[in-house]
Design a protein around this motif. Sequence first.
Motif, PDB file in Angstrom:
ATOM      1  N   GLY A  14       2.008   4.170  -3.446  1.00  0.00           N
ATOM      2  CA  GLY A  14       1.278   2.689  -3.088  1.00  0.00           C
ATOM      3  C   GLY A  14       0.953   2.258  -4.460  1.00  0.00           C
ATOM      4  N   TYR A  43      -6.534   7.417   1.310  1.00  0.00           N
ATOM      5  CA  TYR A  43      -5.534   6.849   0.947  1.00  0.00           C
ATOM      6  C   TYR A  43      -5.447   7.450  -0.688  1.00  0.00           C
ATOM      7  N   PHE A  96       0.416  -0.769  -0.157  1.00  0.00           N
ATOM      8  CA  PHE A  96      -0.072  -0.083  -0.345  1.00  0.00           C
ATOM      9  C   PHE A  96       0.623   1.387  -0.163  1.00  0.00           C
ATOM     10  N   THR A  97       2.327   1.253   0.978  1.00  0.00           N
ATOM     11  CA  THR A  97       3.216   2.325   0.685  1.00  0.00           C
ATOM     12  C   THR A  97       3.687   2.196  -0.922  1.00  0.00           C
TER      13      THR A  97
END
Length: 454
Positions: free
Chosen positions: A375, A294, A120-121
């Motif tokens: 991400g 996000y 996700f990063t």
Amino acid sequence: MGTAQEHFDRAVDELLHFRAEVVEASDASLAEDPTFPMAIALRAYLGLLTTDVDDAVATRLFLADARPAAPDLQEQAHLDAARRLAAGDFHGAGRTLADLTVEYPRDALALAVGHQIDFFTGNATSLRDRIGAALSAWHPDDRHYPNVLGMYAFGLEEAGHYDRSEDVGREAVDRDPRDVWGIHAVAHTYEMQGRFGDGIRYFDDRLDQWSTDTFFNVHNWWHYGLYAIESGDRDRALSIYDTVLHGPNSSGVSLELLDAAALLWRFELAGDPQPDRWAALVEPWQARSAEAFYAFNDAHAVMAYVGAGRYDLAEALIADRIAWLGTDHPGVSNQAMTARVGLPVCRALVAFGRGQYDEVVDLLAPIRSYVNEFGGSHAQRDAVYKTLVEAAIRAGRVPLARALVSERLNVRPCSPYNWLKQSEVARALGDEAAAVAAATRAKTLAHSGGATTS
């Protein structure tokens, strides 16, 4: 009935295999013992790894109400990581779990959740080394050794070790044919090498293993769709979209909406708009992007709005994120993700839809070396890089377009897409013979399946 620990162990196994039964097993563990720290942590992780803001809000409430029994150090680290993640501190949660696996390298849940946070990063180094650092503590006869290998294969791929990744991923799947993350890792390896023919065969040979009894089937079908696009099989890619990626039975979760938008954006870039399909994504994305959580999701929501011609919604999302950045969010990873990458990408997508190609280049060229910070995988972020390539060509920024295509072509010389772009650049440079040769090369590769091991 089973004990809370037994249900928890089953839940971890279901999670490592991306099976929907993980929810039932997690619930059963909590029902047996609502104070069991690991069951509380697992429930929180399940709510947070969806990347949906509504799930994150619900998880924060759940953690606030939870009353775990006195945890040991390992359990406390999981609870701390879950709370950090719930607060939006992706990086802090990842560091907490990394520290935990130094002491407890055989903690499969810590490895799996930390691995997803690295995904996700966009942290390719940690995707590789978090698992690599723990791997020597595992043994080939361990129940979840194949799943750990599958994670390692994906980390190797994202870090550019394609030969090693393929070998490790294949070993993982040979040991556990239902290791869908390992299958996914091998698929990524073929994608990054332009071996889409090998990728299609690999998927076809294991269709029952990755397309049934798993909630990860949609994303693997997305990869299949990318192979179909690369091979020039437009109808196959759209059939996959309508059958699997988005239809009447779609769940509407962000992770599936991402795949739907990402596939359709490839068509948008190719000058093949899909207005009806885009329109069907608008309402689901509105329900998932009302609040900042996000930035990677925000960009895909904007893709959908632009594709559907809903520039009002795209501009409203951008304005909301600008306002959100105007307030302080200490420790929230999404703040830097949005400011450094998310907003420039969203603005560029809007500019692309409006035909303002110079603006697209001016927005994306300065950030292209760190787009990973918001991400996703290399394959997912390629939508951003392809948008830059296409905009540079359309804007007549020929020297930049030549450089961008040269970069791609020399890394992945067996990609028909790269040769098609090389043809366009050669034509813009006035070299018609080179343009025809590049187009012919693209056609040949599309028919042959790109690079192949056979």
